[in-house]
Design an enzyme around this catalytic site. Structure first.
Site, short mmCIF file in Angstrom:
data_model
loop_
_atom_site.label_atom_id
_atom_site.label_comp_id
_atom_site.label_asym_id
_atom_site.label_seq_id
_atom_site.Cartn_x
_atom_site.Cartn_y
_atom_site.Cartn_z
N GLY A 87 38.67 31.23 47.50
CA GLY A 87 39.97 31.81 47.89
C GLY A 87 39.88 33.31 48.07
O GLY A 87 38.87 33.94 47.76
N ARG A 90 40.04 39.14 47.01
CA ARG A 90 40.29 40.58 47.18
C ARG A 90 40.85 40.85 48.57
O ARG A 90 40.66 41.91 49.14
CB ARG A 90 39.02 41.38 46.99
CG ARG A 90 37.88 40.91 47.87
CD ARG A 90 36.84 41.96 47.91
NE ARG A 90 35.66 41.46 48.60
CZ ARG A 90 34.68 42.22 48.99
NH1 ARG A 90 34.73 43.51 48.77
NH2 ARG A 90 33.65 41.71 49.60
N LYS A 110 41.59 43.85 53.10
CA LYS A 110 40.45 43.45 52.28
C LYS A 110 40.17 44.59 51.31
O LYS A 110 40.02 45.74 51.75
CB LYS A 110 39.24 43.19 53.18
CG LYS A 110 38.04 42.59 52.49
CD LYS A 110 37.07 42.06 53.53
CE LYS A 110 35.77 41.58 52.91
NZ LYS A 110 34.83 41.09 53.95
N ARG A 173 41.76 44.06 58.56
CA ARG A 173 40.94 43.20 59.41
C ARG A 173 41.83 42.35 60.31
O ARG A 173 42.82 41.79 59.87
CB ARG A 173 40.08 42.31 58.52
CG ARG A 173 39.28 41.30 59.28
CD ARG A 173 38.14 40.77 58.46
NE ARG A 173 38.53 39.67 57.60
CZ ARG A 173 37.69 39.06 56.77
NH1 ARG A 173 36.44 39.48 56.65
NH2 ARG A 173 38.10 38.07 56.03
N ARG A 180 38.84 28.69 57.58
CA ARG A 180 37.39 28.58 57.37
C ARG A 180 37.03 27.11 57.16
O ARG A 180 37.91 26.31 56.79
CB ARG A 180 36.98 29.36 56.11
CG ARG A 180 37.46 30.80 56.09
CD ARG A 180 37.61 31.30 54.64
NE ARG A 180 38.26 32.62 54.61
CZ ARG A 180 37.60 33.77 54.60
NH1 ARG A 180 36.29 33.78 54.57
NH2 ARG A 180 38.26 34.91 54.59
N ASP A 255 32.39 29.03 53.45
CA ASP A 255 33.63 29.83 53.41
C ASP A 255 33.54 31.02 54.36
O ASP A 255 34.55 31.68 54.62
CB ASP A 255 33.93 30.31 51.99
CG ASP A 255 32.75 31.02 51.35
OD1 ASP A 255 31.66 30.42 51.30
OD2 ASP A 255 32.91 32.17 50.91
N ASN A 256 32.35 31.29 54.89
CA ASN A 256 32.20 32.39 55.84
C ASN A 256 32.00 31.87 57.26
O ASN A 256 31.50 32.59 58.11
CB ASN A 256 31.02 33.28 55.44
CG ASN A 256 31.30 34.02 54.13
OD1 ASN A 256 32.45 34.24 53.77
ND2 ASN A 256 30.25 34.38 53.43
P1 AMP Z 1 32.13 36.83 50.02
O1 AMP Z 1 30.77 36.71 49.42
O2 AMP Z 1 32.56 38.26 50.24
O3 AMP Z 1 32.31 35.97 51.22
O4 AMP Z 1 33.14 36.30 48.92
C1 AMP Z 1 33.00 35.09 48.23
C2 AMP Z 1 34.15 34.93 47.28
O5 AMP Z 1 34.14 35.95 46.28
C3 AMP Z 1 35.54 34.99 47.90
O6 AMP Z 1 36.37 34.12 47.20
C4 AMP Z 1 35.94 36.43 47.68
O7 AMP Z 1 37.33 36.61 47.70
C5 AMP Z 1 35.38 36.66 46.29
N1 AMP Z 1 35.14 38.07 46.03
C6 AMP Z 1 34.19 38.85 46.57
N2 AMP Z 1 34.26 40.10 46.08
C7 AMP Z 1 35.29 40.13 45.21
C8 AMP Z 1 35.86 41.14 44.38
N3 AMP Z 1 35.38 42.39 44.34
N4 AMP Z 1 36.91 40.79 43.64
C9 AMP Z 1 37.39 39.54 43.64
N5 AMP Z 1 36.90 38.55 44.40
C10 AMP Z 1 35.85 38.83 45.18
MG MG Z 2 33.59 35.44 52.43
#
Ligand code: AMP
Ligand code: MG
Length: 490
Positions: A87, A90, A110, A173, A180, A255-256
């Site tokens: 989810g 951030r 973001k 963004r 996704r 998720d990406n």
């Molecule tokens: P990402 O690797 O950026 O695609 O993120 C994977 C997951 O980690 C997603 O659910 C993001 O919302 C969460 N996430 C990444 N960075 C943070 C952060 N600094 N604080 C909270 N959630 C994060």
């Molecule tokens: Mg992501």
């Protein structure tokens, strides 16, 4: 300022698929950069805003009227392992607008603070990764590759705790949507198949397959098979685009992967320099799962996870058929694009082999991928020296060039127009990794956006060779590339 004309279908139609959530307030919002042309495309009246108010709006301190900030629920396979709850930890979708071309776009923040999906994270983002996403997204857009884009980058005046303390920022963004593969997985994993169906209907209405309300929209289950096929086609096209500019996403978790077919979530991404399918830059990708050459197969794997979520809506045979067809969908798209890069207008049977042998040649001699294509265009235009200068063993090059010349002789059109066409499909400027790092370090450590602005200017005109910009087309020194590592920046 005229209010932004939000029309928030996700928030309105999909209650229960997200958590309504306000952004954090930040202490000292400072506008780093605003993407004026994108703002205009969105029909935002940015001229009426001073930098201070823009910073307050796009830091989350003063969410624009009509915004309904939500954190979307999603799950995802991360490096092959399933996480049932990720989810927006951030990020927040503020809402949707219809742009000047009539397309619906999400506007999201973001780095806007913790949400119910944050797990252990702080919900924040640092200046470096925010500007990286800005730069790479704009580069991809200029290359003609579907992508989310940055509308604004705002410094927060906060320090975020990473490996070392870093200045914080919020990215605004813009995306065709934030649906996704992982969004579908979140509900499928809970057995909430009615919600999966509602998501699928929403995706069809928003992204096609083009016929949402038309008389031609097939009834279920064909309707959902058509959705799966449309997503597969978009991903095949996107992956071919990535591969042909040497883009390595770095974290192709489900998720990406966007249902819309845009590149999304620029984390540890990078561009390949010397051609090598094994290239990996991400510090966390120790097994090389998301190496350059694995990307098409990973896209197919991710699509299979998407198809699984839709199984209650279609037959297994329908799902299998689309997934099995993905490699040839991808190959077809790849071949169309690589023909253009080779300057070939009329398809011939041996073209794929010719292209693959060219790549083998680049691989064997570790030739810079971007420059090799561009110098091949120079050769086609009558200037062979810049190309031969890239190769150590010119004997092997000439063997291939003889074949190429023979092939080109069968083509209509002049050498000059062919070279011009080739230069329109092979950029001279990509965001070179060392240039990106240089720009981000200057911005993050010294509040100096000069290198960022210069790099942005170059990479947003990627096909236009400029004599005074040679140092932006040059590869990094080999020693730098050998040690180059990217980080998620989370
Ligand atoms: P990402 O690797 O950026 O695609 O993120 C994977 C997951 O980690 C997603 O659910 C993001 O919302 C969460 N996430 C990444 N960075 C943070 C952060 N600094 N604080 C909270 N959630 C994060
Ligand atoms: Mg992501």
């Amino acid at each position: 300022m005229k209010p932004i004309r939000f029309d928030n279908t996700y928030a309105r139609e999909l209650e229960g698929f997200y958590a309504p959530w306000p952004p954090d307030t930040v202490p000292a919002p400072l506008l780093l950069r605003l993407n004026v042309s994108l703002a205009e495309e969105l029909g935002l009246d940015v001229g009426a805003l001073d930098a201070g108010r823009t910073a307050r709006v796009f830091s989350g301190n003063e969410p624009p009227a009509g915004a309904t900030p939500i954190a979307q629920a999603y799950a995802g396979h991360q490096f092959g392992g399933f996480s049932p709850q990720l989810g927006d930890g951030r990020a927040l979708v503020l809402g949707e607008v219809i742009d000047r071309h009539g397309h619906r776009r999400d506007i999201a923040l973001k780095g806007s603070g913790r949400t119910p999906f944050s797990r252990g994270g702080d919900g924040k983002a640092a200046v470096g990764p925010v500007l990286r996403e800005y730069l790479i997204g704009e580069a991809m857009h200029a290359l003609g590759i579907p992508t989310t884009r940055a509308l604004a980058a705002v410094g927060t005046g906060e320090i975020v705790a990473r490996e070392r303390p870093l200045p914080g920022a919020v990215l605004t963004r813009v995306a065709a949507s934030h649906l996704r593969v992982g969004t579908f997985q979140f509900f499928a994993a809970r057995g909430e198949h009615d919600k999966v169906r509602r998501l699928a209907d929403y995706a069809i209405a928003r992204h096609g397959p083009h016929l949402a309300d038309g008389p031609d929209l097939p009834p279920p289950p064909d309707r959902y098979a058509a959705l799966l096929r449309a997503v597969a086609e978009r991903q095949a096209s996107l992956l071919a685009d990535w591969m042909l500019v040497g883009f390595i996403h770095g974290v192709m978790n489900t998720d990406n992967m966007s249902i819309s077919g845009e590149t999304i979530d620029y984390g540890p991404c990078a561009f390949m320099e010397g051609y090598d399918p094994q290239t990996v830059f991400s510090s966390i990708d120790t097994g090389g799962r998301y190496a350059y050459g694995n990307q098409p197969a990973i896209a197919q794997w991710n699509l299979a996870r998407f198809a699984e979520t839709l199984l209650p809506l279609m037959t297994k045979d329908q799902a299998m058929e689309v997934i099995a067809a993905f490699p040839s969908l991808y190959e077809d798209r790849w071949l169309v694009s690589i023909r253009a890069k080779l300057g070939l207008a009329i398809p011939e049977a041996g073209d794929a082999a010719l292209a693959k042998d060219w790549l083998t040649l680049l691989h064997t001699q570790q030739v810079d991928f971007t420059l090799a294509w561009r110098r091949l265009a120079d050769l086609a235009g009558g200037q062979p020296e810049p190309l031969t200068a890239l190769f150590e063993d010119t004997g092997a090059l000439h063997v291939w060039l003889d074949r190429y010349q023979h092939r080109v002789d069968a083509e209509p059109g002049s050498a000059v127009t062919r070279a011009e066409r080739m230069r329109r499909s092979s950029p001279i400027y990509i965001p070179r990794n060392h240039r990106v790092e240089e720009a981000l370090t200057a911005a993050s450590d010294h509040s100096d956006l000069g290198p960022f602005d210069r790099l942005l200017d170059v990479i947003t005109h990627p096909f236009e060779e400029r004599p005074d910009h040679e140092d932006y087309s040059a590869p990094a020194p080999l020693a730098v590339t050998a040690c180059y590592q990217t980080f998620c920046g989370t």
